[in-house]
Design a protein around this motif. Structure first.
Motif, PDB file in Angstrom:
ATOM      1  N   PRO A  23       0.955  -1.354  -0.061  1.00 48.35           N
ATOM      2  CA  PRO A  23       0.179  -0.102  -0.315  1.00 48.35           C
ATOM      3  C   PRO A  23       0.596   1.666   0.347  1.00 48.35           C
ATOM      4  O   PRO A  23       0.248   2.103  -0.003  1.00 48.35           O
ATOM      5  N   THR A  24       1.786   1.049   0.547  1.00 48.29           N
ATOM      6  CA  THR A  24       3.339   2.823   0.569  1.00 48.29           C
ATOM      7  C   THR A  24       3.448   2.797  -1.015  1.00 48.29           C
ATOM      8  O   THR A  24       3.355   4.352  -0.934  1.00 48.29           O
ATOM      9  N   GLN A  25       3.302   2.034  -1.875  1.00 50.14           N
ATOM     10  CA  GLN A  25       2.971   2.182  -2.996  1.00 50.14           C
ATOM     11  C   GLN A  25       2.242   2.480  -3.903  1.00 50.14           C
ATOM     12  O   GLN A  25       1.933   2.977  -4.903  1.00 50.14           O
ATOM     13  N   MET A  26       1.293   1.684  -3.139  1.00 51.69           N
ATOM     14  CA  MET A  26      -0.120   1.904  -4.433  1.00 51.69           C
ATOM     15  C   MET A  26      -1.301   3.301  -3.859  1.00 51.69           C
ATOM     16  O   MET A  26      -1.458   3.188  -4.979  1.00 51.69           O
ATOM     17  N   LEU A  27      -0.999   3.101  -2.728  1.00 50.95           N
ATOM     18  CA  LEU A  27      -2.089   4.273  -1.949  1.00 50.95           C
ATOM     19  C   LEU A  27      -1.414   5.922  -3.362  1.00 50.95           C
ATOM     20  O   LEU A  27      -2.818   6.841  -3.913  1.00 50.95           O
ATOM     21  N   ILE A  30      -3.054   5.222  -6.625  1.00 46.86           N
ATOM     22  CA  ILE A  30      -4.391   5.780  -6.521  1.00 46.86           C
ATOM     23  C   ILE A  30      -4.600   7.376  -6.249  1.00 46.86           C
ATOM     24  O   ILE A  30      -5.993   7.858  -7.273  1.00 46.86           O
ATOM     25  N   HIS A  31      -4.435   8.109  -5.218  1.00 50.55           N
ATOM     26  CA  HIS A  31      -4.341   9.491  -5.683  1.00 50.55           C
ATOM     27  C   HIS A  31      -4.168   9.853  -6.378  1.00 50.55           C
ATOM     28  O   HIS A  31      -5.151  10.958  -6.524  1.00 50.55           O
ATOM     29  N   ASN A  32      -2.810   9.887  -7.035  1.00 48.51           N
ATOM     30  CA  ASN A  32      -2.594  10.690  -8.238  1.00 48.51           C
ATOM     31  C   ASN A  32      -3.195  10.345  -9.261  1.00 48.51           C
ATOM     32  O   ASN A  32      -3.960  11.166 -10.002  1.00 48.51           O
ATOM     33  N   ARG A  33      -4.800   9.898  -9.544  1.00 52.76           N
ATOM     34  CA  ARG A  33      -4.985   9.164 -10.525  1.00 52.76           C
ATOM     35  C   ARG A  33      -6.750   9.280  -9.983  1.00 52.76           C
ATOM     36  O   ARG A  33      -7.882   9.957 -10.581  1.00 52.76           O
ATOM     37  N   LEU A  34      -6.952   9.722  -9.165  1.00 51.77           N
ATOM     38  CA  LEU A  34      -8.509  10.618  -7.861  1.00 51.77           C
ATOM     39  C   LEU A  34      -8.528  11.816  -8.956  1.00 51.77           C
ATOM     40  O   LEU A  34      -7.227  12.743  -8.160  1.00 51.77           O
ATOM     41  N   ARG A  35      -9.652  12.404  -8.439  1.00 51.87           N
ATOM     42  CA  ARG A  35     -10.003  13.984  -8.714  1.00 51.87           C
ATOM     43  C   ARG A  35     -10.363  14.303  -6.966  1.00 51.87           C
ATOM     44  O   ARG A  35     -10.734  13.213  -6.413  1.00 51.87           O
ATOM     45  N   ASP A  78      -6.585   0.486  12.400  1.00 55.73           N
ATOM     46  CA  ASP A  78      -5.292   1.352  12.643  1.00 55.73           C
ATOM     47  C   ASP A  78      -4.432   2.148  11.827  1.00 55.73           C
ATOM     48  O   ASP A  78      -4.325   2.918  11.862  1.00 55.73           O
ATOM     49  N   ALA A  79      -4.601   0.498  11.771  1.00 54.56           N
ATOM     50  CA  ALA A  79      -2.936   1.194  10.887  1.00 54.56           C
ATOM     51  C   ALA A  79      -3.636   1.851   9.674  1.00 54.56           C
ATOM     52  O   ALA A  79      -2.541   1.957   8.838  1.00 54.56           O
ATOM     53  N   TRP A  80      -4.332   0.916   8.914  1.00 55.19           N
ATOM     54  CA  TRP A  80      -5.140   1.108   6.996  1.00 55.19           C
ATOM     55  C   TRP A  80      -5.725   3.109   7.152  1.00 55.19           C
ATOM     56  O   TRP A  80      -5.339   3.650   6.803  1.00 55.19           O
ATOM     57  N   ARG A  81      -6.345   3.184   8.443  1.00 52.81           N
ATOM     58  CA  ARG A  81      -6.341   4.758   8.604  1.00 52.81           C
ATOM     59  C   ARG A  81      -5.522   5.538   8.574  1.00 52.81           C
ATOM     60  O   ARG A  81      -4.938   6.182   8.058  1.00 52.81           O
ATOM     61  N   HIS A  87      -1.110   9.008   2.827  1.00 47.21           N
ATOM     62  CA  HIS A  87      -1.117   8.836   1.742  1.00 47.21           C
ATOM     63  C   HIS A  87      -1.985  10.052   1.028  1.00 47.21           C
ATOM     64  O   HIS A  87      -2.515  10.159   0.084  1.00 47.21           O
ATOM     65  N   GLY A  88      -2.350  11.438   1.764  1.00 48.39           N
ATOM     66  CA  GLY A  88      -3.498  12.508   1.040  1.00 48.39           C
ATOM     67  C   GLY A  88      -5.265  11.616   1.433  1.00 48.39           C
ATOM     68  O   GLY A  88      -5.996  12.490   0.450  1.00 48.39           O
ATOM     69  N   PHE A  89      -6.146  11.104   1.706  1.00 51.80           N
ATOM     70  CA  PHE A  89      -7.374  10.445   1.960  1.00 51.80           C
ATOM     71  C   PHE A  89      -7.176  10.968   3.452  1.00 51.80           C
ATOM     72  O   PHE A  89      -6.967  11.358   4.623  1.00 51.80           O
ATOM     73  N   ALA A  90      -8.623  11.327   3.171  1.00 52.91           N
ATOM     74  CA  ALA A  90      -9.595  11.734   4.539  1.00 52.91           C
ATOM     75  C   ALA A  90     -11.200  11.040   4.377  1.00 52.91           C
ATOM     76  O   ALA A  90     -11.041  10.398   3.765  1.00 52.91           O
TER      77      ALA A  90
END
Length: 117
Positions: A23-27, A30-35, A78-81, A87-90
């Motif tokens: 996830p440290t590579q995938m997130l 994904i972040h860069n591809r989402l609006r 908690d780790a996923w949060r 990685h810029g998600f809320a």
């Protein structure tokens, strides 16, 4: 000629990329591809009882009896949060879904939104 791909409104994965890729590579991808405000929704297994979170290697046994190693990543809610926040998600929501009675497995259904720029 390669053109830029459009941004996505939604990305979802059911025991897919976020289960089998770091996830440290995938997130960040994904972040860069989402609006901004785009939704990420996915499901993964949580760690088994007394299992440390992180990278895991299990064996998949084929019908021929051949065993193949399968890498996956297992984190608790908690780790996923924390990973998503880093990685810029809320607006992260985690819904734990227990397996059948007596099963050591727990599915985590997770949703988060990409923060605006």
């Amino acid at each position: 000629m390669l053109t830029e791909l459009p941004l996505m409104d939604v990305c979802f994965s059911i025991y897919g990329a976020l289960w089998y890729a770091d996830p440290t590579q995938m997130l960040p991808v994904i972040h860069n591809r989402l609006r901004p405000g785009g939704l990420l929704a996915f499901s993964v297994n949580g760690p088994r009882p007394s299992e440390l979170p992180g990278r895991r290697v299990d064996n998949l046994t084929l019908t021929s009896g051949t065993r193949l190693p399968v890498v996956h990543y297992s984190y608790d809610a908690d780790a996923w949060r924390r990973l998503l926040d880093e990685h810029g998600f809320a607006d992260v929501e985690v819904l734990p879904v227990e397996g059948p009675e007596g099963s050591p497995y727990r599915t985590l259904v997770i949703r988060a939104r990409r923060t605006g720029d």
